[in-house]
Scaffold this motif. Structure first.
Motif, PDB file in Angstrom:
ATOM      1  N   ASP A 190       0.929  -1.103   0.096  1.00  0.00           N
ATOM      2  CA  ASP A 190      -0.021  -0.135  -0.105  1.00  0.00           C
ATOM      3  C   ASP A 190       0.868   1.237   0.122  1.00  0.00           C
ATOM      4  O   ASP A 190       2.163   1.355   0.424  1.00  0.00           O
ATOM      5  CB  ASP A 190      -1.033   0.075   1.227  1.00  0.00           C
ATOM      6  N   ILE A 191       0.202   2.392  -0.442  1.00  0.00           N
ATOM      7  CA  ILE A 191       1.086   3.516  -0.457  1.00  0.00           C
ATOM      8  C   ILE A 191       1.637   4.002   0.793  1.00  0.00           C
ATOM      9  O   ILE A 191       2.625   4.811   0.821  1.00  0.00           O
ATOM     10  CB  ILE A 191       0.179   4.552  -1.263  1.00  0.00           C
ATOM     11  N   GLY A 192       0.919   3.680   1.931  1.00  0.00           N
ATOM     12  CA  GLY A 192       1.331   4.070   3.362  1.00  0.00           C
ATOM     13  C   GLY A 192       2.817   3.420   3.506  1.00  0.00           C
ATOM     14  O   GLY A 192       3.774   4.074   4.133  1.00  0.00           O
ATOM     15  N   ALA A 193       3.153   2.250   2.927  1.00  0.00           N
ATOM     16  CA  ALA A 193       4.230   1.704   3.218  1.00  0.00           C
ATOM     17  C   ALA A 193       5.430   2.270   2.392  1.00  0.00           C
ATOM     18  O   ALA A 193       6.601   2.423   2.944  1.00  0.00           O
ATOM     19  CB  ALA A 193       4.200   0.191   2.694  1.00  0.00           C
ATOM     20  N   VAL A 194       5.029   2.822   1.198  1.00  0.00           N
ATOM     21  CA  VAL A 194       6.050   3.599   0.473  1.00  0.00           C
ATOM     22  C   VAL A 194       6.500   4.996   1.283  1.00  0.00           C
ATOM     23  O   VAL A 194       7.616   5.280   1.403  1.00  0.00           O
ATOM     24  CB  VAL A 194       5.590   3.792  -0.995  1.00  0.00           C
ATOM     25  N   VAL A 195       5.412   5.558   1.756  1.00  0.00           N
ATOM     26  CA  VAL A 195       5.610   6.868   2.331  1.00  0.00           C
ATOM     27  C   VAL A 195       6.464   6.636   3.482  1.00  0.00           C
ATOM     28  O   VAL A 195       7.450   7.288   3.832  1.00  0.00           O
ATOM     29  CB  VAL A 195       4.393   7.467   2.792  1.00  0.00           C
ATOM     30  N   HIS A 196       6.295   5.559   4.390  1.00  0.00           N
ATOM     31  CA  HIS A 196       7.052   5.187   5.542  1.00  0.00           C
ATOM     32  C   HIS A 196       8.462   5.109   5.292  1.00  0.00           C
ATOM     33  O   HIS A 196       9.367   5.380   6.108  1.00  0.00           O
ATOM     34  CB  HIS A 196       6.314   4.171   6.330  1.00  0.00           C
ATOM     35  N   PHE A 197       8.624   4.055   4.148  1.00  0.00           N
ATOM     36  CA  PHE A 197      10.002   3.625   3.821  1.00  0.00           C
ATOM     37  C   PHE A 197      10.798   4.919   3.319  1.00  0.00           C
ATOM     38  O   PHE A 197      11.999   5.252   3.913  1.00  0.00           O
ATOM     39  CB  PHE A 197       9.643   2.874   2.636  1.00  0.00           C
ATOM     40  N   LEU A 198      10.229   5.862   2.637  1.00  0.00           N
ATOM     41  CA  LEU A 198      10.842   7.191   2.157  1.00  0.00           C
ATOM     42  C   LEU A 198      11.249   8.005   3.351  1.00  0.00           C
ATOM     43  O   LEU A 198      12.121   8.598   3.381  1.00  0.00           O
ATOM     44  CB  LEU A 198      10.391   7.808   1.156  1.00  0.00           C
ATOM     45  N   ARG A 199      10.277   7.845   4.597  1.00  0.00           N
ATOM     46  CA  ARG A 199      10.475   8.875   5.697  1.00  0.00           C
ATOM     47  C   ARG A 199      11.587   8.314   6.552  1.00  0.00           C
ATOM     48  O   ARG A 199      12.267   9.145   7.122  1.00  0.00           O
ATOM     49  CB  ARG A 199       9.268   9.146   6.415  1.00  0.00           C
ATOM     50  N   LYS A 200      11.755   6.984   6.565  1.00  0.00           N
ATOM     51  CA  LYS A 200      12.793   6.217   7.483  1.00  0.00           C
ATOM     52  C   LYS A 200      14.185   6.140   6.759  1.00  0.00           C
ATOM     53  O   LYS A 200      15.060   6.380   7.467  1.00  0.00           O
ATOM     54  CB  LYS A 200      12.276   4.959   7.599  1.00  0.00           C
ATOM     55  N   VAL A 201      14.109   5.888   5.385  1.00  0.00           N
ATOM     56  CA  VAL A 201      15.467   5.856   4.874  1.00  0.00           C
ATOM     57  C   VAL A 201      15.529   6.994   3.941  1.00  0.00           C
ATOM     58  O   VAL A 201      15.304   7.199   2.627  1.00  0.00           O
ATOM     59  CB  VAL A 201      15.108   4.359   3.886  1.00  0.00           C
ATOM     60  N   VAL A 202      16.040   7.939   4.585  1.00  0.00           N
ATOM     61  CA  VAL A 202      15.797   9.356   3.820  1.00  0.00           C
ATOM     62  C   VAL A 202      16.656   9.662   2.803  1.00  0.00           C
ATOM     63  O   VAL A 202      16.640  10.726   2.076  1.00  0.00           O
ATOM     64  CB  VAL A 202      16.033  10.458   5.307  1.00  0.00           C
ATOM     65  N   TRP A 203      17.838   8.820   2.483  1.00  0.00           N
ATOM     66  CA  TRP A 203      18.779   9.064   1.595  1.00  0.00           C
ATOM     67  C   TRP A 203      18.240   8.531   0.190  1.00  0.00           C
ATOM     68  O   TRP A 203      19.003   8.841  -0.728  1.00  0.00           O
ATOM     69  CB  TRP A 203      20.029   8.637   1.843  1.00  0.00           C
TER      70      TRP A 203
END
Length: 264
Positions: A205-218
């Motif tokens: 789901d799109i929430g997983a993509v958002v959380h991934f990009l917030r967590k793995v900031v580079w």
């Protein structure tokens, strides 16, 4: 799940808001359960690291994150130290590791390691931003080991390039294992083992993509939902229509040795 349609009843805005509210400190990825999956390397790094730690006398874990991987080891050496550069992770690692007797040292990722020469017989790291092999060699005792799992080239670039477009070859080839092998050997370390694997990731789901990009900031520097909302919405619709968004991570395992210099 909606029992009539089989689809998640949460809207795009619901999923994004939930992901934006989730904490990102440390390297605990339990939030992704049921929302994303990633195949794991066959060498089972945490278990292999724990075996090495059980036989060490003095260890250093570099860029420990929130300390979760190091804390998973059942037995730690008599002297165990960890470094971390992000203040939020320093606090989390300290709370988790101090009760285990591990000293957590706040140290920027690009700074020299704040330890004396030949201080450790084992240095470990899981997913360092960059391995500074000259510093690793300096703090290892002769005969000591650097045992680490690195992120490889173009890892999860399906996500990166979805948001940023095609990346140049020099960016895609950064963190190449053969380039890092050469850097390690130039620092005087011997490569006992180097293994490489490419692993499947699915974002459900799109929430997983958002959380991934917030967590793995580079991955997508400067990522915010506001800046990428149209692309996020397009990807949300794509996931609903076609199923999980598939990407691939690359990982390599380093087992390096600092040679013992003969006095003869």
């Amino acid at each position: 799940m909606n029992s009539d349609t089989g689809q998640d009843p949460r809207t795009f805005d619901d999923l994004v808001a939930e992901a934006e509210a989730a904490p990102t400190e440390g390297w605990d990825f339990s939030w992704f359960e049921g929302r994303a999956t990633e195949a794991r390397p066959s060498w089972r790094y945490a278990e292999s690291m724990a075996h090495r730690l059980a036989g060490a006398t003095a260890s250093l874990d570099i860029q420990t994150g929130g300390g979760e991987v190091l804390a998973s080891a059942a037995t730690l050496p008599p002297l165990a130290v960890a470094t971390e550069g992000w203040p939020a992770n320093v606090a989390k690692a300290t709370a988790l590791l101090h009760p285990r007797g591990v000293a957590v040292v706040a140290s920027p990722e690009d700074a020299p390691l704040p330890f004396a020469d030949a201080a450790f017989d084992l240095v470990t790291s899981r997913h360092p931003v960059k391995a500074h092999f000259a510093e690793i060699a300096r703090v290892l005792r002769p005969g000591g080991t650097y045992f680490a799992q690195h992120v490889g080239p173009a890892s999860v670039f399906e996500v990166v390039e979805y948001f940023l477009g095609p990346q140049p070859a020099e960016v895609r080839n950064a963190r190449h294992p053969e380039r890092e092998r050469a850097e390690a050997e130039a620092a005087g370390l011997e490569v006992a083992d180097l293994r490489v694997e490419r692993l499947r990731i699915e974002f459900h789901d799109i929430g997983a993509v958002v959380h991934f990009l917030r967590k793995v900031v580079w991955m997508v520097p400067g990522f915010t939902v506001a800046a990428y909302r149209p692309r996020l919405r397009e990807l949300h619709e794509r996931i609903l229509a076609d199923g999980p968004f598939v990407a691939h991570s690359t990982r390599h395992l380093f087992d390096l040795r600092k040679p013992v210099v003969s006095n003869r």
